[in-house]
Enzyme design. Structure first.
Site, mmCIF file in Angstrom:
data_model
loop_
_atom_site.group_PDB
_atom_site.id
_atom_site.type_symbol
_atom_site.label_atom_id
_atom_site.label_comp_id
_atom_site.label_asym_id
_atom_site.label_seq_id
_atom_site.Cartn_x
_atom_site.Cartn_y
_atom_site.Cartn_z
ATOM 1 N N TRP A 99 78.781 -20.131 -48.497
ATOM 2 C CA TRP A 99 79.709 -20.093 -49.660
ATOM 3 C C TRP A 99 81.149 -20.447 -49.365
ATOM 4 O O TRP A 99 81.887 -21.223 -49.962
ATOM 5 C CB TRP A 99 79.396 -18.887 -50.768
ATOM 6 C CG TRP A 99 78.039 -18.700 -51.000
ATOM 7 C CD1 TRP A 99 77.199 -17.841 -50.572
ATOM 8 C CD2 TRP A 99 77.231 -19.574 -51.883
ATOM 9 N NE1 TRP A 99 75.958 -17.937 -51.077
ATOM 10 C CE2 TRP A 99 75.981 -19.172 -51.691
ATOM 11 C CE3 TRP A 99 77.685 -20.801 -52.294
ATOM 12 C CZ2 TRP A 99 74.859 -19.610 -52.577
ATOM 13 C CZ3 TRP A 99 76.713 -21.461 -53.260
ATOM 14 C CH2 TRP A 99 75.205 -20.676 -53.207
ATOM 15 N N ASP A 166 86.211 -14.670 -53.692
ATOM 16 C CA ASP A 166 84.703 -14.939 -54.242
ATOM 17 C C ASP A 166 83.760 -13.588 -54.222
ATOM 18 O O ASP A 166 83.662 -13.410 -53.107
ATOM 19 C CB ASP A 166 84.007 -16.064 -53.573
ATOM 20 C CG ASP A 166 82.662 -16.208 -53.990
ATOM 21 O OD1 ASP A 166 82.242 -15.450 -55.049
ATOM 22 O OD2 ASP A 166 81.937 -17.193 -53.847
ATOM 23 N N LYS A 190 74.232 -12.418 -59.626
ATOM 24 C CA LYS A 190 73.961 -11.746 -58.567
ATOM 25 C C LYS A 190 74.339 -10.081 -58.958
ATOM 26 O O LYS A 190 73.576 -9.104 -58.659
ATOM 27 C CB LYS A 190 74.902 -11.890 -57.176
ATOM 28 C CG LYS A 190 74.809 -13.279 -56.853
ATOM 29 C CD LYS A 190 73.807 -13.673 -55.988
ATOM 30 C CE LYS A 190 73.492 -15.278 -55.852
ATOM 31 N NZ LYS A 190 74.718 -15.889 -55.392
HETATM 32 C C1 LIG Z 1 75.301 -17.203 -55.157
HETATM 33 C C2 LIG Z 1 76.824 -17.513 -54.788
HETATM 34 C C3 LIG Z 1 77.479 -18.475 -55.174
HETATM 35 C C4 LIG Z 1 76.863 -19.531 -55.827
HETATM 36 O O1 LIG Z 1 76.982 -19.125 -57.202
HETATM 37 P P1 LIG Z 1 76.510 -20.000 -58.570
HETATM 38 O O2 LIG Z 1 76.910 -19.354 -59.549
HETATM 39 O O3 LIG Z 1 75.256 -20.500 -58.346
HETATM 40 O O4 LIG Z 1 77.537 -21.346 -58.454
HETATM 41 C C5 LIG Z 1 78.825 -18.568 -54.819
HETATM 42 N N1 LIG Z 1 79.368 -17.617 -53.822
HETATM 43 C C6 LIG Z 1 78.661 -16.559 -53.585
HETATM 44 C C7 LIG Z 1 79.146 -15.513 -52.609
HETATM 45 C C8 LIG Z 1 77.272 -16.468 -53.918
HETATM 46 O O5 LIG Z 1 76.413 -15.334 -53.318
#
Ligand SMILES: *Cc1c(COP(=O)(O)O)cnc(C)c1O
Length: 307
Positions: A99, A166, A190
Site C-alpha cells: 500500500w 494511511d 478494515k
Molecule cells: C486495504 C488497504 C488499502 C486499500 O483500501 P481501499 O479502501 O480498498 O482502497 C490501503 N491501505 C491500506 C493500509 C490497506 O490495508
C-alpha cells in the site's frame, strides 16, 4: 452457523453493529423509510454524520483545527488526493509494503518523491529505523499498519514536516497523538465500518498551499466546507461506522481496544512461535497487533472458510 472471519477487509464487525445497520436498512428510526432510500439531506440523517464526526473526535482526542470528513473512493483514491492537495515540490515516503508503494507511485505524478527508507529488499518484514525525513518536503507519508506483511508502526513519529498516515487497518486500535499528524486517512472496511466510505482527519490550515488547480471533487476543502455532503455520501456505511464508534465507546474507547489488541496478538503470536505448523514472517519488533496479519496465509484461508 456464523463462520470465523479473519479477512483483513471487509472484516469482522461486532454483531450488534451489523444488527443495528441491518435494522436501519429495513426501517430507519421509525421513519417509514429504509435508510437506503433516506435522503442524505433529510433532517433525520444529518445527526448521523454529526454524531459520527463528534465520536471520532472524542475517541481519538482530535484537537481543535482538524476536520473529520467521510468520502467515497477508498483509501486508494487518497493515494492521489493527498499529493493533489499537499504536494507542491517534494514529498517524503516511507516504503513499508504494497500500500505504501502504491501511495508513493501516485505521488510521483505530482512532484519529486524521496523514499526515506524501504524494507522492500527484505520482503517488507520489518519497519525501517534510523531514517531522515527531509526538512524541505511538503509532507512525510507513512502506512501505519502494513496489512499484507503484518508489520505495524506503533508509535507516533516526530516529523519536522506534516506527517500523513494511511491508517486503514489500525485506526482506533490504540490511542494516537493526532497533533503529530497533518492528516490521517483510511478505507473503512478494515477497522471502522463496512466497505464504501473513507475517513479523513485533516489539519485544516495545511490546505490551500499548492498552486495547481484541483478538481472540485478531489479538493478536500469542498468536502470540509460542505460537511461531507457536497454530493451524496455513502449513507449506509456512514451509519454502520456510527454504530461501530458507539460500540467502541461502550467498550471503553481506544484504550480498551488497545488492551484487546495486545491480548489478541499475544495469543496468536504465542501460538505461531510455539506451533511448528506456523512460520512467523514479520520481525519481532515490527509485528502488527492487528488480528489478520499474523497467521500464515494458508492458515487464515482455512480459518476463513471453516465454520
Ligand atoms: C486495504 C488497504 C488499502 C486499500 O483500501 P481501499 O479502501 O480498498 O482502497 C490501503 N491501505 C491500506 C493500509 C490497506 O490495508
Amino acid at each position: 452457523m456464523k463462520k470465523y472471519n479473519f479477512n483483513a477487509g471487509p472484516s469482522i464487525l461486532p454483531k450488534e453493529v451489523m444488527e443495528a445497520t441491518a435494522a436501519a436498512c429495513l426501517e430507519f428510526e421509525g421513519s417509514g423509510l429504509s435508510l437506503m432510500e433516506t435522503s442524505h439531506r433529510a433532517k433525520n440523517f444529518q445527526p448521523v454524520v454529526d454524531e459520527a464526526v463528534a465520536l471520532f473526535k472524542e475517541l481519538l482526542s482530535i484537537p481543535e483545527g482538524y476536520a473529520v470528513i467521510f468520502l467515497g473512493g477508498g483509501a486508494s483514491l487518497e493515494f492521489c488526493m493527498v499529493p493533489y492537495n499537499f504536494l507542491e515540490k517534494k514529498a517524503a515516503y516511507l516504503n513499508t509494503g504494497v500500500w505504501a508503494t502504491k501511495a508513493q507511485k501516485e505521488a510521483k505524478l505530482f512532484g519529486e518523491v524521496v523514499e526515506v527508507a524501504s524494507s522492500a529488499d527484505k520482503n517488507f518484514t520489518h519497519i525501517p529505523k534510523n531514517f531522515t525525513i527531509p526538512t524541505d518536503a511538503d509532507y512525510f507519508h507513512i502506512t501505519s499498519n502494513n496489512t499484507i506483511y503484518g508489520t505495524e508502526i506503533l508509535k507516533d513519529y516526530d516529523s519536522p514536516v506534516p506527517m500523513i498516515a494511511d491508517m486503514s487497518s489500525d485506526i482506533l486500535s490504540r490511542p494516537i497523538d493526532v497533533s503529530k499528524y497533518g492528516m490521517i486517512y483510511g478505507g473503512a472496511q478494515k477497522n471502522l465500518s463496512m466497505a464504501g466510505v473513507t475517513f479523513c482527519i485533516i489539519k485544516e490550515d495545511l490546505l490551500g498551499k499548492v498552486s495547481r488547480p484541483i478538481p472540485t471533487m478531489l479538493d478536500y476543502r469542498t468536502h470540509i466546507k460542505k460537511g461531507s455532503m457536497f454530493n451524496t455520501p455513502p449513507t449506509v456505511p456512514i451509519y454502520c461506522a456510527l454504530q461501530n464508534l458507539k460500540w467502541i465507546k461502550k467498550q471503553g474507547g481506544v484504550e480498551a481496544m488497545e488492551k484487546l489488541a495486545i491480548k489478541r496478538a499475544e495469543i496468536v503470536y504465542g501460538e505461531i512461535d510455539r506451533n511448528k505448523l506456523f512460520v512467523g514472517t514479520a520481525e519481532e519488533d515490527s509485528r502488527s497487533r492487528m488480528r489478520r496479519d499474523i497467521a500464515t496465509s494458508a492458515a487464515s484461508a482455512q480459518a476463513a472458510t471453516t465454520p
